[in-house]
Design a protein around this motif. Sequence first.
Motif, mmCIF file in Angstrom:
data_model
loop_
_atom_site.group_PDB
_atom_site.id
_atom_site.type_symbol
_atom_site.label_atom_id
_atom_site.label_comp_id
_atom_site.label_asym_id
_atom_site.label_seq_id
_atom_site.Cartn_x
_atom_site.Cartn_y
_atom_site.Cartn_z
ATOM 1 N N LEU A 1 39.752 35.826 37.715
ATOM 2 C CA LEU A 1 40.769 36.201 38.692
ATOM 3 C C LEU A 1 40.122 37.076 39.758
ATOM 4 N N VAL A 2 40.052 36.568 40.976
ATOM 5 C CA VAL A 2 39.326 37.248 42.049
ATOM 6 C C VAL A 2 40.298 37.906 43.025
ATOM 7 N N TYR A 3 40.031 39.175 43.344
ATOM 8 C CA TYR A 3 40.825 39.859 44.367
ATOM 9 C C TYR A 3 39.879 40.494 45.382
ATOM 10 N N PRO B 1 45.173 45.756 48.536
ATOM 11 C CA PRO B 1 45.999 46.039 47.353
ATOM 12 C C PRO B 1 46.922 44.879 47.003
ATOM 13 N N GLU B 2 47.335 44.106 48.031
ATOM 14 C CA GLU B 2 48.217 42.957 47.784
ATOM 15 C C GLU B 2 47.518 41.913 46.924
ATOM 16 N N SER B 3 46.233 41.673 47.190
ATOM 17 C CA SER B 3 45.508 40.669 46.397
ATOM 18 C C SER B 3 45.347 41.132 44.949
ATOM 19 N N PHE B 4 45.208 42.460 44.742
ATOM 20 C CA PHE B 4 45.105 42.983 43.378
ATOM 21 C C PHE B 4 46.433 42.823 42.648
ATOM 22 N N GLY C 1 36.336 41.867 41.560
ATOM 23 C CA GLY C 1 36.606 42.445 42.872
ATOM 24 C C GLY C 1 35.572 41.932 43.853
ATOM 25 N N ASN C 2 36.000 41.156 44.827
ATOM 26 C CA ASN C 2 35.073 40.626 45.833
ATOM 27 C C ASN C 2 35.023 41.562 47.046
#
Length: 137
Positions: A24-26, A31-34, A61-62
């Motif tokens: 799962l990449v954010y 913060p929205e992607s997390f 975390g990218n």
Amino acid sequence: GVPNMQEWSDLKCHGLRNTNAYVLVYDICSPESFEYVKMIQQQIVENRTGGTDEAPIIVVGNKRDQQKQRFTPRRTLSVLVKKSWKCGYLECSAKYNWHIVLLFKELLSSVLARGCKHHHSTMRLQGALHTTSCSLM
């Protein structure tokens, strides 16, 4: 773009039970992607059968190259993901190819470690790698 809930619901129908691992990449600046990754992680956990051979989840975390714009310190997220979510955690930069190989090493070691307890899982993963049909969610 980020898939919506309908797309996630469609994915759930496409044989997630056969998944060997979840990555799962954010975006460490978003913060929205997390929050979206958190929602998917919860969905995966809720849909599990509770067996001992559950596919491992690694949260990534990218954009590690954009440290100054990050929304939360790395340690805070790492502790949350590892302790509360019981998932692996790693940060990388796809742009500069930082830690990409490490990510796949972590992924394979976690899947193979699980497979040692369930021989058929190891065989299935090796077969998937040989036929290049190993799918990451």
